[in-house]
Enzyme design. Sequence first.
Site, PDB file in Angstrom:
ATOM      1  N   ASP A  71     -88.023  50.566 -99.761  1.00  0.00           N
ATOM      2  CA  ASP A  71     -87.866  49.287 -99.867  1.00  0.00           C
ATOM      3  C   ASP A  71     -88.934  48.368 -98.972  1.00  0.00           C
ATOM      4  O   ASP A  71     -88.701  47.270 -98.476  1.00  0.00           O
ATOM      5  CB  ASP A  71     -86.266  48.509 -99.864  1.00  0.00           C
ATOM      6  CG  ASP A  71     -85.773  48.991 -98.226  1.00  0.00           C
ATOM      7  OD1 ASP A  71     -86.642  49.690 -97.420  1.00  0.00           O
ATOM      8  OD2 ASP A  71     -84.730  48.460 -97.884  1.00  0.00           O
ATOM      9  N   LYS A 116     -79.391  48.541 -85.441  1.00  0.00           N
ATOM     10  CA  LYS A 116     -78.534  47.379 -85.531  1.00  0.00           C
ATOM     11  C   LYS A 116     -77.627  47.235 -84.456  1.00  0.00           C
ATOM     12  O   LYS A 116     -76.426  46.843 -84.635  1.00  0.00           O
ATOM     13  CB  LYS A 116     -77.665  47.521 -87.009  1.00  0.00           C
ATOM     14  CG  LYS A 116     -78.738  47.747 -87.919  1.00  0.00           C
ATOM     15  CD  LYS A 116     -78.357  47.374 -89.356  1.00  0.00           C
ATOM     16  CE  LYS A 116     -79.451  47.991 -90.381  1.00  0.00           C
ATOM     17  NZ  LYS A 116     -79.383  49.245 -91.189  1.00  0.00           N
ATOM     18  N   ASP A 131     -89.371  44.149 -95.276  1.00  0.00           N
ATOM     19  CA  ASP A 131     -88.346  45.044 -95.665  1.00  0.00           C
ATOM     20  C   ASP A 131     -87.690  44.060 -97.040  1.00  0.00           C
ATOM     21  O   ASP A 131     -86.841  43.002 -96.794  1.00  0.00           O
ATOM     22  CB  ASP A 131     -87.238  45.297 -94.773  1.00  0.00           C
ATOM     23  CG  ASP A 131     -85.986  45.947 -95.425  1.00  0.00           C
ATOM     24  OD1 ASP A 131     -85.814  45.775 -96.809  1.00  0.00           O
ATOM     25  OD2 ASP A 131     -85.302  46.839 -94.639  1.00  0.00           O
TER      26      ASP A 131
HETATM   27  N1  GDD Z   1     -81.288  59.367-100.833  1.00  0.00           N
HETATM   28  C1  GDD Z   1     -80.830  58.352-100.105  1.00  0.00           C
HETATM   29  N2  GDD Z   1     -79.469  58.867 -99.924  1.00  0.00           N
HETATM   30  N3  GDD Z   1     -81.347  57.360 -99.661  1.00  0.00           N
HETATM   31  C2  GDD Z   1     -80.643  56.378 -99.037  1.00  0.00           C
HETATM   32  C3  GDD Z   1     -79.331  56.722 -98.563  1.00  0.00           C
HETATM   33  C4  GDD Z   1     -78.792  57.982 -99.249  1.00  0.00           C
HETATM   34  O1  GDD Z   1     -77.584  58.173 -98.830  1.00  0.00           O
HETATM   35  N4  GDD Z   1     -78.894  55.522 -97.772  1.00  0.00           N
HETATM   36  C5  GDD Z   1     -80.021  54.658 -97.860  1.00  0.00           C
HETATM   37  N5  GDD Z   1     -81.219  55.381 -98.423  1.00  0.00           N
HETATM   38  C6  GDD Z   1     -82.526  54.717 -98.720  1.00  0.00           C
HETATM   39  C7  GDD Z   1     -82.405  53.286 -99.122  1.00  0.00           C
HETATM   40  O2  GDD Z   1     -82.450  53.378-100.504  1.00  0.00           O
HETATM   41  C8  GDD Z   1     -83.803  52.674 -98.342  1.00  0.00           C
HETATM   42  O3  GDD Z   1     -84.778  53.253 -99.255  1.00  0.00           O
HETATM   43  C9  GDD Z   1     -83.650  53.553 -97.038  1.00  0.00           C
HETATM   44  O4  GDD Z   1     -82.910  54.638 -97.188  1.00  0.00           O
HETATM   45  C10 GDD Z   1     -83.089  52.764 -96.256  1.00  0.00           C
HETATM   46  O5  GDD Z   1     -82.183  52.136 -96.289  1.00  0.00           O
HETATM   47  P1  GDD Z   1     -81.589  50.601 -96.384  1.00  0.00           P
HETATM   48  O6  GDD Z   1     -80.059  50.405 -96.501  1.00  0.00           O
HETATM   49  O7  GDD Z   1     -82.640  49.663 -96.790  1.00  0.00           O
HETATM   50  O8  GDD Z   1     -81.357  50.448 -94.584  1.00  0.00           O
HETATM   51  P2  GDD Z   1     -81.965  49.055 -93.681  1.00  0.00           P
HETATM   52  O9  GDD Z   1     -82.988  48.331 -94.282  1.00  0.00           O
HETATM   53  O10 GDD Z   1     -80.461  48.549 -93.615  1.00  0.00           O
HETATM   54  O11 GDD Z   1     -82.227  50.041 -92.391  1.00  0.00           O
HETATM   55  C11 GDD Z   1     -83.210  50.878 -92.486  1.00  0.00           C
HETATM   56  O12 GDD Z   1     -84.700  50.275 -92.425  1.00  0.00           O
HETATM   57  C12 GDD Z   1     -85.120  49.152 -91.512  1.00  0.00           C
HETATM   58  C13 GDD Z   1     -86.298  48.751 -91.724  1.00  0.00           C
HETATM   59  O13 GDD Z   1     -86.587  48.291 -92.866  1.00  0.00           O
HETATM   60  C14 GDD Z   1     -83.397  51.590 -90.844  1.00  0.00           C
HETATM   61  O14 GDD Z   1     -84.286  52.733 -91.091  1.00  0.00           O
HETATM   62  C15 GDD Z   1     -83.607  50.688 -89.904  1.00  0.00           C
HETATM   63  O15 GDD Z   1     -83.767  51.323 -88.678  1.00  0.00           O
HETATM   64  C16 GDD Z   1     -85.161  50.033 -90.144  1.00  0.00           C
HETATM   65  O16 GDD Z   1     -85.440  49.154 -89.066  1.00  0.00           O
HETATM   66 MG    MG Z   2     -84.124  48.243 -96.156  1.00  0.00          MG
END
Ligand code: GDD
Ligand code: MG
Length: 355
Positions: free
Chosen positions: A109, A160, A218
Amino acid sequence: MEAILLVGGQGTRLRPLTVSTPKPLLPTAGVAFLAHQLARAHAEGVTRIVFATSYRAEMFEAAFGTHAHGVDLAYVSEDEPLGTGGAIRNAARALTCGPDDPVLILNGDILSGHDVRAQVKLHEQADAAVTLHLTRVDDPSRFGCVPTDDQGRVTAFLEKTPHPVTNQINAGCYVFRRSAIDTIPEDEVVSVERETFPSLIASGAVVMGHVESEYWLDVGTPEAFVQGSRDLVLGTLSSPAMPGAPGERLTLAGASVAPGAVVRGGTTVGRNAVIEAGATVIGSVLLDDAHVAEGATVRDSVLGRGARAGHGAVLEGAILGDGAIVGPGNELRHGLRVWPGIELPPTAIRFTPDS
Ligand code: GDD
Ligand code: MG
């Protein structure tokens, strides 16, 4: 170089847009969001990508097949979501590279203009286990907070945290040494952010930070999704996957914009969408068959497929699900969301500013 793309999340913050379509497949500047990531990965030297899927897994292969945007594609699905770390370990079964080779891991994303080749170079020069792309943001508490020492080595990973120690955050693009992925336990739910990174750092493994301040976003919230689409249309971030030249608006095949309608600010007008005379649409995303009636004003909003803003309606920062109808004279602001298929009668909602 091979990559793993994490696309298993449910995209809950983007509901109701993600009720029918997973976040990475939402149309963004005329194509599925991931098309921009695939095309950029190709430009940065990635030749093969393994999709780590879970939520609506079958839709990804249907969308991209075995080769798209210059990259060979494979798919590995989790029966139950395994978390980011579990997903990486699971998808690694489909990698073909050797144990010492670098593997790129991408959150599904993210729009990023950063220099992946420079990140990989740092990884190889430092002989690191993992090298993270880091960027700086105003509110690090919503991300993984990642301090580094003066050699660029990561000293902690705080996912977080309400008390960030730096505004330097994990930007969701990692280079892993292939063998470092094998340290993640198999067939278990694991968070790479909460478990793998902290334990690698604690064990003394070399974890490097590649800090860059190029364009980064993001798109996980409605506001960010609209912003990402707008930035691609305007050319603030250039994408090889954009189906047209950058400009004030991107008008897809069959769309009709009446003369005299004002449509600008990086708006996408989807296939067969209609904007009537006297309407104003700024910085918004109109999906296929959406309709903006005469005199309506739409700003920083998303209209799902076939959604309709009635005569004189005002939408600001609003999200209409597929087929939602906002009757004439309504005013929706401040992130209001209308669920798919719902119809608001005329002037049911009016915005009254706080006094
Ligand atoms: N296959 C799979 N299985 N993918 C997953 C799963 C899972 O169980 N859980 C999450 N994802 C994928 C999501 O589709 C996304 O592409 C990515 O992993 C990160 O998940 P998000 O839900 O978007 O996390 P976030 O935005 O709250 O936080 C993450 O991204 C931030 C940067 O944008 C973390 O990596 C943070 O540390 C980071 O700063
Ligand atoms: Mg994200």
